[in-house]
Design a protein around this motif. Structure first.
Motif, PDB file in Angstrom:
ATOM      1  N   HIS A 108       5.364  -0.829  -8.049  1.00 21.32           N
ATOM      2  CA  HIS A 108       6.682  -1.046  -7.447  1.00 21.32           C
ATOM      3  C   HIS A 108       6.807  -2.419  -6.762  1.00 21.32           C
ATOM      4  O   HIS A 108       7.652  -2.596  -5.876  1.00 21.32           O
ATOM      5  CB  HIS A 108       7.006   0.043  -6.422  1.00 21.32           C
ATOM      6  CG  HIS A 108       7.087   1.426  -6.997  1.00 21.32           C
ATOM      7  ND1 HIS A 108       7.346   2.546  -6.244  1.00 21.32           N
ATOM      8  CD2 HIS A 108       6.948   1.890  -8.275  1.00 21.32           C
ATOM      9  CE1 HIS A 108       7.358   3.622  -7.005  1.00 21.32           C
ATOM     10  NE2 HIS A 108       7.115   3.248  -8.256  1.00 21.32           N
ATOM     11  N   GLN A 109       6.008  -3.381  -7.186  1.00 18.48           N
ATOM     12  CA  GLN A 109       5.933  -4.658  -6.451  1.00 18.48           C
ATOM     13  C   GLN A 109       7.280  -5.351  -6.294  1.00 18.48           C
ATOM     14  O   GLN A 109       7.683  -5.703  -5.173  1.00 18.48           O
ATOM     15  CB  GLN A 109       4.942  -5.594  -7.147  1.00 18.48           C
ATOM     16  CG  GLN A 109       4.829  -6.959  -6.467  1.00 18.48           C
ATOM     17  CD  GLN A 109       3.734  -7.821  -7.049  1.00 18.48           C
ATOM     18  OE1 GLN A 109       2.638  -7.345  -7.280  1.00 18.48           O
ATOM     19  NE2 GLN A 109       4.019  -9.085  -7.302  1.00 18.48           N
ATOM     20  N   ILE A 110       7.985  -5.575  -7.394  1.00 19.08           N
ATOM     21  CA  ILE A 110       9.264  -6.292  -7.319  1.00 19.08           C
ATOM     22  C   ILE A 110      10.267  -5.497  -6.496  1.00 19.08           C
ATOM     23  O   ILE A 110      10.997  -6.051  -5.660  1.00 19.08           O
ATOM     24  CB  ILE A 110       9.809  -6.571  -8.731  1.00 19.08           C
ATOM     25  CG1 ILE A 110       8.902  -7.559  -9.477  1.00 19.08           C
ATOM     26  CG2 ILE A 110      11.244  -7.113  -8.665  1.00 19.08           C
ATOM     27  CD1 ILE A 110       9.259  -7.745 -10.939  1.00 19.08           C
TER      28      ILE A 110
ATOM     29  N   ARG B 250       4.594   9.653   0.450  1.00 16.46           N
ATOM     30  CA  ARG B 250       3.580   9.312  -0.549  1.00 16.46           C
ATOM     31  C   ARG B 250       4.175   8.908  -1.887  1.00 16.46           C
ATOM     32  O   ARG B 250       3.468   8.393  -2.750  1.00 16.46           O
ATOM     33  CB  ARG B 250       2.624  10.494  -0.747  1.00 16.46           C
ATOM     34  CG  ARG B 250       1.909  10.939   0.510  1.00 16.46           C
ATOM     35  CD  ARG B 250       1.056   9.848   1.105  1.00 16.46           C
ATOM     36  NE  ARG B 250      -0.065   9.468   0.265  1.00 16.46           N
ATOM     37  CZ  ARG B 250      -0.888   8.454   0.508  1.00 16.46           C
ATOM     38  NH1 ARG B 250      -0.674   7.684   1.563  1.00 16.46           N
ATOM     39  NH2 ARG B 250      -1.891   8.184  -0.293  1.00 16.46           N
ATOM     40  N   LEU B 251       5.466   9.146  -2.086  1.00 15.39           N
ATOM     41  CA  LEU B 251       6.114   8.728  -3.328  1.00 15.39           C
ATOM     42  C   LEU B 251       6.469   7.248  -3.305  1.00 15.39           C
ATOM     43  O   LEU B 251       6.762   6.655  -4.346  1.00 15.39           O
ATOM     44  CB  LEU B 251       7.387   9.549  -3.577  1.00 15.39           C
ATOM     45  CG  LEU B 251       7.199  11.047  -3.826  1.00 15.39           C
ATOM     46  CD1 LEU B 251       8.567  11.720  -3.967  1.00 15.39           C
ATOM     47  CD2 LEU B 251       6.358  11.294  -5.075  1.00 15.39           C
ATOM     48  N   LYS B 252       6.422   6.657  -2.114  1.00 15.89           N
ATOM     49  CA  LYS B 252       6.867   5.274  -1.964  1.00 15.89           C
ATOM     50  C   LYS B 252       5.703   4.328  -1.664  1.00 15.89           C
ATOM     51  O   LYS B 252       4.655   4.735  -1.169  1.00 15.89           O
ATOM     52  CB  LYS B 252       7.907   5.176  -0.838  1.00 15.89           C
ATOM     53  CG  LYS B 252       9.163   5.993  -1.081  1.00 15.89           C
ATOM     54  CD  LYS B 252      10.118   5.938   0.095  1.00 15.89           C
ATOM     55  CE  LYS B 252      10.802   4.602   0.218  1.00 15.89           C
ATOM     56  NZ  LYS B 252      11.849   4.611   1.277  1.00 15.89           N
ATOM     57  N   ILE B 253       5.947   3.068  -1.993  1.00 18.96           N
ATOM     58  CA  ILE B 253       5.035   1.980  -1.638  1.00 18.96           C
ATOM     59  C   ILE B 253       5.670   1.212  -0.483  1.00 18.96           C
ATOM     60  O   ILE B 253       6.895   1.089  -0.405  1.00 18.96           O
ATOM     61  CB  ILE B 253       4.791   1.051  -2.843  1.00 18.96           C
ATOM     62  CG1 ILE B 253       4.197   1.829  -4.019  1.00 18.96           C
ATOM     63  CG2 ILE B 253       3.880  -0.111  -2.461  1.00 18.96           C
ATOM     64  CD1 ILE B 253       2.836   2.448  -3.761  1.00 18.96           C
ATOM     65  N   ALA B 254       4.848   0.711   0.411  1.00 24.21           N
ATOM     66  CA  ALA B 254       5.367  -0.021   1.567  1.00 24.21           C
ATOM     67  C   ALA B 254       4.539  -1.266   1.832  1.00 24.21           C
ATOM     68  O   ALA B 254       3.427  -1.416   1.318  1.00 24.21           O
ATOM     69  CB  ALA B 254       5.364   0.884   2.799  1.00 24.21           C
ATOM     70  N   ILE B 255       5.102  -2.160   2.614  1.00 24.67           N
ATOM     71  CA  ILE B 255       4.353  -3.336   3.055  1.00 24.67           C
ATOM     72  C   ILE B 255       3.459  -2.894   4.211  1.00 24.67           C
ATOM     73  O   ILE B 255       3.943  -2.414   5.230  1.00 24.67           O
ATOM     74  CB  ILE B 255       5.307  -4.457   3.486  1.00 24.67           C
ATOM     75  CG1 ILE B 255       6.062  -4.969   2.255  1.00 24.67           C
ATOM     76  CG2 ILE B 255       4.545  -5.596   4.153  1.00 24.67           C
ATOM     77  CD1 ILE B 255       7.213  -5.878   2.559  1.00 24.67           C
ATOM     78  N   THR B 256       2.149  -3.001   4.020  1.00 27.02           N
ATOM     79  CA  THR B 256       1.190  -2.526   5.012  1.00 27.02           C
ATOM     80  C   THR B 256       0.143  -3.601   5.275  1.00 27.02           C
ATOM     81  O   THR B 256      -0.258  -4.331   4.364  1.00 27.02           O
ATOM     82  CB  THR B 256       0.476  -1.253   4.515  1.00 27.02           C
ATOM     83  OG1 THR B 256      -0.187  -1.536   3.274  1.00 27.02           O
ATOM     84  CG2 THR B 256       1.461  -0.114   4.294  1.00 27.02           C
ATOM     85  N   GLN B 257      -0.289  -3.676   6.506  1.00 25.81           N
ATOM     86  CA  GLN B 257      -1.276  -4.691   6.879  1.00 25.81           C
ATOM     87  C   GLN B 257      -2.598  -4.504   6.141  1.00 25.81           C
ATOM     88  O   GLN B 257      -3.304  -5.475   5.850  1.00 25.81           O
ATOM     89  CB  GLN B 257      -1.508  -4.660   8.393  1.00 25.81           C
ATOM     90  CG  GLN B 257      -0.306  -5.101   9.214  1.00 25.81           C
ATOM     91  CD  GLN B 257       0.147  -6.511   8.865  1.00 25.81           C
ATOM     92  OE1 GLN B 257      -0.654  -7.433   8.740  1.00 25.81           O
ATOM     93  NE2 GLN B 257       1.455  -6.684   8.681  1.00 25.81           N
ATOM     94  N   ASP B 258      -2.948  -3.250   5.833  1.00 27.65           N
ATOM     95  CA  ASP B 258      -4.204  -2.996   5.144  1.00 27.65           C
ATOM     96  C   ASP B 258      -4.024  -2.832   3.638  1.00 27.65           C
ATOM     97  O   ASP B 258      -4.920  -2.375   2.939  1.00 27.65           O
ATOM     98  CB  ASP B 258      -4.880  -1.742   5.718  1.00 27.65           C
ATOM     99  CG  ASP B 258      -4.002  -0.496   5.595  1.00 27.65           C
ATOM    100  OD1 ASP B 258      -2.803  -0.647   5.280  1.00 27.65           O
ATOM    101  OD2 ASP B 258      -4.505   0.619   5.816  1.00 27.65           O
TER     102      ASP B 258
ATOM    103  N   GLY C 247       0.843  -1.197   0.000  1.00 27.80           N
ATOM    104  CA  GLY C 247       0.000   0.000   0.000  1.00 27.80           C
ATOM    105  C   GLY C 247       0.870   1.235   0.000  1.00 27.80           C
ATOM    106  O   GLY C 247       2.099   1.154   0.082  1.00 27.80           O
ATOM    107  N   ARG C 248       0.264   2.386  -0.092  1.00 27.31           N
ATOM    108  CA  ARG C 248       1.007   3.647  -0.106  1.00 27.31           C
ATOM    109  C   ARG C 248       1.691   3.866   1.242  1.00 27.31           C
ATOM    110  O   ARG C 248       1.100   3.653   2.292  1.00 27.31           O
ATOM    111  CB  ARG C 248       0.055   4.796  -0.410  1.00 27.31           C
ATOM    112  CG  ARG C 248       0.707   6.140  -0.642  1.00 27.31           C
ATOM    113  CD  ARG C 248       1.544   6.164  -1.893  1.00 27.31           C
ATOM    114  NE  ARG C 248       0.784   5.895  -3.105  1.00 27.31           N
ATOM    115  CZ  ARG C 248       1.330   5.882  -4.313  1.00 27.31           C
ATOM    116  NH1 ARG C 248       2.628   6.095  -4.458  1.00 27.31           N
ATOM    117  NH2 ARG C 248       0.592   5.633  -5.376  1.00 27.31           N
ATOM    118  N   ASP C 249       2.971   4.247   1.201  1.00 24.37           N
ATOM    119  CA  ASP C 249       3.726   4.535   2.413  1.00 24.37           C
ATOM    120  C   ASP C 249       3.116   5.758   3.095  1.00 24.37           C
ATOM    121  O   ASP C 249       2.997   6.821   2.493  1.00 24.37           O
ATOM    122  CB  ASP C 249       5.187   4.806   2.049  1.00 24.37           C
ATOM    123  CG  ASP C 249       6.097   4.847   3.267  1.00 24.37           C
ATOM    124  OD1 ASP C 249       5.720   5.481   4.272  1.00 24.37           O
ATOM    125  OD2 ASP C 249       7.204   4.270   3.216  1.00 24.37           O
TER     126      ASP C 249
END
Length: 302
Positions: free
Chosen positions: A234-236, A196-204, A190-192
């Motif tokens: 940005h998955q990989i 906001r420019l980054k994607i992060a691993i998020t529980q939701d 999900g969005r960091d």
């Protein structure tokens, strides 16, 4: 504006409204329907609802479909590597450094600008900014992607993306020597919330699954093949960073100190396979690694 009113039958009670409308308007994708809901073009019993609203018997649904916007993005004479083209689709090998579609602050020099010069017919589902664009790859990621030339082709390709039947293989050079020969990363993205420019691993976040396999190991680096089960932004890049092996040259998720002077991450969409939207035959396209990528690998072998 095209207006339609539907009355929900008792047997359709409990169905999500976006799913119900996709079944009713078979020429429209689920994302298109959800977009109408978000833009307040759909209401139930004169009230706005969300895409996950579950229908009740005798609900009155009013659907307002706006007239298609006229494309206003400029066509530009930019060279593109066309791998295949027919009346329904174009398959291209996108160069590193090329943005896929215009966005605020960057309305020129994109793949869409080049495609509009190359041909006049692109699907209108994604509006004036992203005509024909079914899926994207990052600016500094090179490789193969398919573009739809009409709405029917777009919807059928979008369904393959949605049900994960489209085959997508990437080659990436990562920092460090991977110990395992292969593995699977299943972490939601999900969005960091801090950047906001980054994607992060998020529980939701939305479920994201990447399968990887080692192709070759070098001194301090590993060349891997990644097979996408899902296709998140940005998955990989995020997934490999999460297990301690960020992509070489990645300006967002990679190491601050880089051995090579690169314009971006070493990631190439090498293979794409899908069922042709009208011929109903499986077709597959494989692209060679770009020269800069091969040059780095050659240096690592020396």
């Amino acid at each position: 504006m095209e207006k339609t009113v539907l009355i929900v039958d008792k047997k359709e009670e409990g169905i999500r409204i976006d799913k119900y409308l996709c079944e009713t308007f078979k020429d429209k994708s689920r994302s298109f329907i959800q977009g109408l809901i978000e833009k307040k073009n759909i209401n139930v019993n004169a009230k706005l609802v969300k895409s996950n609203y579950k229908l009740k018997a005798l609900d009155e649904i009013e659907i307002n479909i706006p007239e298609p916007e006229v494309l206003s993005v400029d066509a530009e004479d930019i060279d593109i590597d066309v791998l295949y083209e027919d009346k329904d689709i174009i398959v291209v090998n996108k160069a590193q450094g090329m943005v896929v579609h215009p966005a605020p602050g960057n309305y020129n020099g994109t793949l869409v600008n080049a495609l509009l010069f190359h041909c006049n017919d692109l699907s209108s589902i994604n509006g004036i900014i992203r005509p024909g664009i079914v899926h994207r790859i990052d600016k500094d990621t090179s490789g193969v992607l398919v573009v739809a030339k009409n709405d029917e082709a777009h919807n059928k390709l979008a369904e393959q993306l949605k049900d994960h039947s489209m085959k997508r293989e990437y080659y990436a050079l990562v920092e460090g020597r991977l110990k395992n020969e292969s593995g699977t990363i299943d972490k939601p993205l999900g969005r960091d919330k801090k950047n906001r420019l980054k994607i992060a691993i998020t529980q939701d976040g939305r479920r994201a699954v990447t399968h990887y396999k080692v192709i070759e190991r070098y001194d301090g680096y590993t060349l891997i093949k990644c097979i996408l089960e899902t296709g998140r932004t940005h998955q990989i890049r995020v997934h490999m960073t999460s297990i301690g092996y960020p992509l070489v040259g990645d300006p967002l998720y990679g190491f601050k100190k880089q051995k090579f002077k690169l314009r971006g991450q070493m990631l190439h969409a090498k293979k794409l396979g899908f069922i042709h939207p009208t011929k109903n035959e499986y077709i597959e396209f494989t692209t060679d690694l770009p020269d800069y990528f091969k040059d780095i690998l050659h240096k690592l072998k020396d």
